[in-house]
Write a protein that holds these residues in place. Structure first.
Motif, PDB file in Angstrom:
ATOM      1  N   ARG A  15      -0.053  -4.955 -31.571  1.00  0.00           N
ATOM      2  CA  ARG A  15       0.514  -5.540 -30.351  1.00  0.00           C
ATOM      3  C   ARG A  15       2.050  -5.453 -30.384  1.00  0.00           C
ATOM      4  NH1 ARG A  15       4.239  -9.199 -29.101  1.00  0.00           N
ATOM      5  NH2 ARG A  15       3.515 -10.523 -30.790  1.00  0.00           N
ATOM      6  N   GLN A  19       3.782  -2.193 -28.500  1.00  0.00           N
ATOM      7  CA  GLN A  19       4.272  -2.543 -27.155  1.00  0.00           C
ATOM      8  C   GLN A  19       5.674  -2.003 -26.886  1.00  0.00           C
ATOM      9  OE1 GLN A  19       4.397  -6.853 -26.990  1.00  0.00           O
ATOM     10  NE2 GLN A  19       6.373  -6.982 -27.995  1.00  0.00           N
ATOM     11  N   PHE A  50      -3.120  -9.157 -23.051  1.00  0.00           N
ATOM     12  CA  PHE A  50      -3.584  -9.142 -21.658  1.00  0.00           C
ATOM     13  C   PHE A  50      -2.406  -9.543 -20.777  1.00  0.00           C
ATOM     14  CE2 PHE A  50      -7.502  -9.533 -24.039  1.00  0.00           C
ATOM     15  CZ  PHE A  50      -8.386  -8.722 -23.346  1.00  0.00           C
ATOM     16  N   VAL A  51      -1.442  -8.621 -20.660  1.00  0.00           N
ATOM     17  CA  VAL A  51      -0.274  -8.864 -19.813  1.00  0.00           C
ATOM     18  C   VAL A  51      -0.336  -7.885 -18.644  1.00  0.00           C
ATOM     19  CG1 VAL A  51       1.095  -9.696 -21.769  1.00  0.00           C
ATOM     20  CG2 VAL A  51       1.188  -7.280 -21.170  1.00  0.00           C
ATOM     21  N   SER A  52       0.682  -7.923 -17.798  1.00  0.00           N
ATOM     22  CA  SER A  52       0.675  -6.987 -16.678  1.00  0.00           C
ATOM     23  C   SER A  52       0.817  -5.558 -17.199  1.00  0.00           C
ATOM     24  CB  SER A  52       1.834  -7.313 -15.739  1.00  0.00           C
ATOM     25  OG  SER A  52       2.153  -6.176 -14.982  1.00  0.00           O
ATOM     26  N   ALA A  55       4.198  -4.241 -16.754  1.00  0.00           N
ATOM     27  CA  ALA A  55       5.231  -4.711 -17.690  1.00  0.00           C
ATOM     28  C   ALA A  55       5.121  -3.982 -19.036  1.00  0.00           C
ATOM     29  CB  ALA A  55       5.123  -6.225 -17.895  1.00  0.00           C
ATOM     30  N   PRO A  82      -0.069 -14.273 -21.309  1.00  0.00           N
ATOM     31  CA  PRO A  82       1.076 -15.002 -20.767  1.00  0.00           C
ATOM     32  C   PRO A  82       0.732 -16.046 -19.701  1.00  0.00           C
ATOM     33  CG  PRO A  82       0.884 -12.904 -19.641  1.00  0.00           C
ATOM     34  CD  PRO A  82      -0.295 -13.012 -20.572  1.00  0.00           C
ATOM     35  N   ASN A  83      -0.482 -15.958 -19.136  1.00  0.00           N
ATOM     36  CA  ASN A  83      -0.792 -16.796 -17.967  1.00  0.00           C
ATOM     37  C   ASN A  83      -2.317 -16.894 -17.769  1.00  0.00           C
ATOM     38  OD1 ASN A  83      -1.475 -14.240 -17.066  1.00  0.00           O
ATOM     39  ND2 ASN A  83       0.208 -14.040 -15.626  1.00  0.00           N
ATOM     40  N   LYS A  85      -4.234 -15.624 -15.493  1.00  0.00           N
ATOM     41  CA  LYS A  85      -4.902 -14.341 -15.228  1.00  0.00           C
ATOM     42  C   LYS A  85      -5.244 -13.630 -16.538  1.00  0.00           C
ATOM     43  CE  LYS A  85      -5.068 -10.127 -12.799  1.00  0.00           C
ATOM     44  NZ  LYS A  85      -4.825  -9.340 -11.642  1.00  0.00           N
ATOM     45  N   GLY A  86      -4.303 -13.653 -17.472  1.00  0.00           N
ATOM     46  CA  GLY A  86      -4.541 -13.037 -18.777  1.00  0.00           C
ATOM     47  C   GLY A  86      -5.669 -13.747 -19.515  1.00  0.00           C
ATOM     48  N   ARG A  89      -9.043 -12.658 -18.148  1.00  0.00           N
ATOM     49  CA  ARG A  89      -9.382 -11.309 -18.657  1.00  0.00           C
ATOM     50  C   ARG A  89      -9.792 -11.366 -20.129  1.00  0.00           C
ATOM     51  NH1 ARG A  89      -4.487  -7.787 -18.274  1.00  0.00           N
ATOM     52  NH2 ARG A  89      -5.927  -6.105 -18.747  1.00  0.00           N
ATOM     53  N   VAL A 113       8.717 -13.146 -19.001  1.00  0.00           N
ATOM     54  CA  VAL A 113       7.516 -13.450 -18.203  1.00  0.00           C
ATOM     55  C   VAL A 113       7.840 -13.915 -16.781  1.00  0.00           C
ATOM     56  CG1 VAL A 113       5.955 -13.896 -20.153  1.00  0.00           C
ATOM     57  CG2 VAL A 113       7.320 -15.773 -19.241  1.00  0.00           C
ATOM     58  N   ASN A 114       9.157 -13.833 -16.412  1.00  0.00           N
ATOM     59  CA  ASN A 114       9.531 -14.118 -15.026  1.00  0.00           C
ATOM     60  C   ASN A 114       9.181 -15.552 -14.611  1.00  0.00           C
ATOM     61  OD1 ASN A 114      10.650 -13.344 -12.589  1.00  0.00           O
ATOM     62  ND2 ASN A 114       8.745 -12.456 -11.774  1.00  0.00           N
ATOM     63  N   ARG A 115       9.252 -16.479 -15.536  1.00  0.00           N
ATOM     64  CA  ARG A 115       8.916 -17.881 -15.257  1.00  0.00           C
ATOM     65  C   ARG A 115       9.920 -18.797 -15.944  1.00  0.00           C
ATOM     66  NH1 ARG A 115       6.170 -15.450 -12.474  1.00  0.00           N
ATOM     67  NH2 ARG A 115       3.922 -15.414 -12.158  1.00  0.00           N
ATOM     68  N   CYS A 240      10.396  -6.603 -29.072  1.00  0.00           N
ATOM     69  CA  CYS A 240      10.096  -7.033 -27.707  1.00  0.00           C
ATOM     70  C   CYS A 240      10.865  -6.153 -26.734  1.00  0.00           C
ATOM     71  CB  CYS A 240      10.488  -8.502 -27.530  1.00  0.00           C
ATOM     72  SG  CYS A 240      10.262  -9.085 -25.850  1.00  0.00           S
ATOM     73  N   PHE A 242      11.675  -6.748 -23.876  1.00  0.00           N
ATOM     74  CA  PHE A 242      12.475  -7.559 -22.955  1.00  0.00           C
ATOM     75  C   PHE A 242      13.483  -8.437 -23.690  1.00  0.00           C
ATOM     76  CE2 PHE A 242       8.283  -6.593 -21.247  1.00  0.00           C
ATOM     77  CZ  PHE A 242       8.662  -5.777 -20.183  1.00  0.00           C
TER      78      PHE A 242
END
Ligand code: COA
Ligand code: ZN
Length: 312
Positions: A15, A19, A50-52, A55, A82-83, A85-86, A89, A113-115, A240, A242
């Motif tokens: 991971r 990534q 299980f991220v976008s 991304a 991250p959220n 939705k993940g 999944r 994560v835009n949050r 990372c 990001f």
């Protein structure tokens, strides 16, 4: 505190390592490498996230990878989420463990994560429900926990704030992610002691990057504080996408080599682990930062014929 005699290493290379790469590692290679890690005795593997897929396109094949893995040996197969939705999944795919992640710093959380921190935490309450219904345990990681590339030192109060929520949500533990390798022994000691004092009975996992060459020194500090869970990556890959200047994790083979020498049990076979690292290096087609994979274990001796004799 006495150093532990046994620790658990979580391999995060599939991971954290993959990534950050431009090269998309084919699914079949990912499956082969992770199954080799399982055979080497690695007890826990962060096999993907299980991220976008926009991304992190490198890990878009998370479901196919899981389908190819050997699940007969009891290895815990964890995925980063991250959220909500993940989490949905991950539960559908049937992972053994969900690892949620957010940053203790507002700036890196926005980048990654835009949050905001509180938005991430609100999402994790939902993750806890989704995973709870599916009977899947959740571990909570905190990125930039030991220093943020945008904000500097991380106040321990911010770690405490996130860790308290993790405990409230019923998470199995908290991971301090040193995303850009800003930790030093005093930083590690302060953070560990603060959380042990203020949020007791929440096991701490340590996730170091070797960005400034003190990753294994930080492990030693963790051992002195009684910490028994460490993340590491094959060949020392990692980073990372990001976070600026993010480089590789501490290297799994180098860590196993050190712990073997200290008589601390990991359950991982060092020579098999070194073999995995060489396989990863071949797949990536470039030299990886791991050191024991190049030098060999310290008592792997050489023939005197291997080197020239210095003649004056
Ligand atoms: N898995 C797959 N797709 C997801 C997703 C997930 N966990 N979460 C959101 N998405 C999708 C949404 O369905 C939506 O798709 P659509 O536009 O086709 O409808 C799109 O992503 C945007 O959703 P939104 O909730 O607005 O997300 P965002 O744009 O604010 O991005 C994250 C938030 C968390 C999804 C994104 O920043 C991310 O995946 N970050 C991960 C970064 C990472 O892995 N860093 C390395 C680990 S340290
Ligand atoms: Zn990392």
């Amino acid at each position: 505190m006495a150093r532990p005699t046994k620790v658990e290493i979580c391999e995060v290379g599939p991971r954290d390592g993959l990534q950050a790469e431009k090269y998309f590692v084919p699914t079949a290679d990912k499956i082969r490498l992770i199954n080799k890690l399982i055979d080497a005795g690695v007890p826990r593997i962060e096999f993907s996230s299980f991220v976008s897929p926009r991304a992190v396109p490198q890990l878009v094949d998370v479901v196919e990878v899981l389908e190819g893995l050997d699940r007969t040996k009891g290895t815990v197969l964890s995925a980063l989420v991250p959220n909500a939705k993940g989490a949905i999944r991950a539960c559908q795919a049937g992972v053994d463990e969900i690892i949620v992640f957010m940053s203790a710093s507002e700036s890196h959380n926005l980048k990654n994560v835009n949050r905001t921190v509180d938005e991430s935490l609100a999402g994790f309450e939902e993750v806890a429900k989704i995973a709870g219904d599916a009977g899947i345990p959740v571990h909570g990681a905190i990125a930039t926990a030991l220093g943020c590339p945008f904000e500097g030192d991380m106040p321990v109060k911010k770690l405490e704030y996130v860790a308290r929520h993790y405990k409230e949500f019923g998470f199995t533990g908290v991971g301090f992610g040193d995303t850009t390798g800003m930790a030093t022994p005093p930083v590690v000691q302060r953070a560990v002691r603060h959380i042990q004092d203020t949020v007791p009975d929440l096991p701490i996992h340590l996730h170091f990057h070797n960005t400034r060459g003190i990753g294994l020194v930080n492990v030693l500090t963790g051992l002195d504080e009684g910490i028994t869970h460490y993340d590491a990556s094959f060949g020392g890959m990692g980073g990372c996408p990001f976070a600026p200047k993010a480089t590789g994790n501490i290297c799994t083979e180098d860590l196993v080599h050190m712990l073997d020498e200290m008589g601390i049990e990991t359950g991982i076979d060092l020579s098999r682990m070194i073999d995995v690292a060489h396989d990863v290096q071949d797949v990536m087609g470039r030299e990886l930062p791991g050191q024991v994979m190049k030098a060999g274990p310290r008592l792997q001796l050489h023939s005197m014929d291997d080197v020239a004799t210095a003649a004056g």
